[in-house]
Design a protein around this motif. Sequence first.
Motif, PDB file in Angstrom:
ATOM      1  N   GLY A 193       0.663  -1.365   0.113  1.00 22.68           N
ATOM      2  CA  GLY A 193      -0.102   0.102   0.144  1.00 22.68           C
ATOM      3  C   GLY A 193       1.043   1.291  -0.022  1.00 22.68           C
ATOM      4  O   GLY A 193       2.077   1.217   0.102  1.00 22.68           O
ATOM      5  N   TRP A 194       0.051   2.325  -0.262  1.00 21.74           N
ATOM      6  CA  TRP A 194       0.634   3.691  -0.071  1.00 21.74           C
ATOM      7  C   TRP A 194       0.121   4.392   0.993  1.00 21.74           C
ATOM      8  O   TRP A 194      -0.979   4.331   1.135  1.00 21.74           O
ATOM      9  N   PHE A 195       0.913   5.246   1.757  1.00 15.13           N
ATOM     10  CA  PHE A 195       0.608   6.088   2.974  1.00 15.13           C
ATOM     11  C   PHE A 195       1.133   7.276   2.845  1.00 15.13           C
ATOM     12  O   PHE A 195       1.978   7.627   1.970  1.00 15.13           O
ATOM     13  N   ARG A 196       0.555   8.356   3.526  1.00 13.07           N
ATOM     14  CA  ARG A 196       1.168   9.824   3.542  1.00 13.07           C
ATOM     15  C   ARG A 196       0.918  10.301   4.847  1.00 13.07           C
ATOM     16  O   ARG A 196      -0.124   9.699   5.511  1.00 13.07           O
ATOM     17  N   GLN A 197       1.857  11.206   5.017  1.00 14.05           N
ATOM     18  CA  GLN A 197       1.764  12.050   6.230  1.00 14.05           C
ATOM     19  C   GLN A 197       1.928  13.617   6.106  1.00 14.05           C
ATOM     20  O   GLN A 197       3.106  13.688   5.554  1.00 14.05           O
ATOM     21  N   ALA A 198       1.136  14.309   6.292  1.00 15.87           N
ATOM     22  CA  ALA A 198       1.429  15.726   6.073  1.00 15.87           C
ATOM     23  C   ALA A 198       1.947  16.248   7.443  1.00 15.87           C
ATOM     24  O   ALA A 198       1.409  15.603   8.647  1.00 15.87           O
ATOM     25  N   PRO A 199       2.567  17.456   7.647  1.00 15.20           N
ATOM     26  CA  PRO A 199       2.992  18.042   8.674  1.00 15.20           C
ATOM     27  C   PRO A 199       1.988  18.304   9.747  1.00 15.20           C
ATOM     28  O   PRO A 199       0.861  18.736   9.227  1.00 15.20           O
ATOM     29  N   GLY A 200       1.860  17.983  10.861  1.00 11.87           N
ATOM     30  CA  GLY A 200       0.985  17.980  11.865  1.00 11.87           C
ATOM     31  C   GLY A 200      -0.310  17.096  11.854  1.00 11.87           C
ATOM     32  O   GLY A 200      -1.408  17.370  12.500  1.00 11.87           O
ATOM     33  N   LYS A 201      -0.056  15.956  10.874  1.00 10.78           N
ATOM     34  CA  LYS A 201      -1.346  15.125  10.706  1.00 10.78           C
ATOM     35  C   LYS A 201      -0.898  13.726  10.682  1.00 10.78           C
ATOM     36  O   LYS A 201       0.271  13.449  10.876  1.00 10.78           O
ATOM     37  N   LYS A 202      -1.808  13.021  11.345  1.00 16.30           N
ATOM     38  CA  LYS A 202      -1.612  11.420  11.189  1.00 16.30           C
ATOM     39  C   LYS A 202      -1.463  10.817   9.941  1.00 16.30           C
ATOM     40  O   LYS A 202      -1.851  11.323   8.986  1.00 16.30           O
ATOM     41  N   ARG A 203      -0.562   9.981   9.924  1.00 14.36           N
ATOM     42  CA  ARG A 203      -0.256   9.218   8.599  1.00 14.36           C
ATOM     43  C   ARG A 203      -1.791   8.403   8.314  1.00 14.36           C
ATOM     44  O   ARG A 203      -2.468   7.956   9.326  1.00 14.36           O
ATOM     45  N   GLU A 204      -1.985   8.614   7.076  1.00 14.64           N
ATOM     46  CA  GLU A 204      -3.179   7.847   6.460  1.00 14.64           C
ATOM     47  C   GLU A 204      -2.999   6.864   5.540  1.00 14.64           C
ATOM     48  O   GLU A 204      -1.896   7.233   4.808  1.00 14.64           O
ATOM     49  N   GLY A 205      -3.578   5.722   5.232  1.00 19.31           N
ATOM     50  CA  GLY A 205      -3.339   4.799   4.306  1.00 19.31           C
ATOM     51  C   GLY A 205      -4.125   5.544   3.109  1.00 19.31           C
ATOM     52  O   GLY A 205      -5.408   5.673   3.244  1.00 19.31           O
ATOM     53  N   VAL A 206      -3.442   5.848   1.908  1.00 18.05           N
ATOM     54  CA  VAL A 206      -4.192   6.329   0.810  1.00 18.05           C
ATOM     55  C   VAL A 206      -4.718   5.157  -0.163  1.00 18.05           C
ATOM     56  O   VAL A 206      -5.946   5.202  -0.581  1.00 18.05           O
TER      57      VAL A 206
END
Length: 116
Positions: A35-48
């Motif tokens: 899978g692909w995940f992402r994390q933006a500054p100040g946010k939780k990591r999420e599974g895209v």
Amino acid sequence: HVQLVESGGGSVQTGGSLRLSCVASGSTDNIKYTGWFRQAPGKKREGVATTLIARAGEYYIDSVKGRFTLTRDNIENTMYLQMNSLTTEDTAMYYCAAGPGTTFAYWGQGTQVTVS
């Protein structure tokens, strides 16, 4: 052990496209989920986008449905994430992940996507 290496990130304008790649090496035979995940500054990591290799079909979070597509080249042990119609909300560090289960034991180092 499994090594994952992402590439393809960069800076793009709103509405643009990018394709991320993730190459797996090592003991890949026990990988069942990717899978692909992402994390933006100040946010939780999420599974895209995630997928079970043995079955067709992928799961996408609502915010990327219709814009992102996960594909795999099983011969080359490579996974892709085609991202279209990018918005500033897509700005994040993107990681590929894999594992024998949905806990995703293996992670890449990440590739930055910046949309402005």
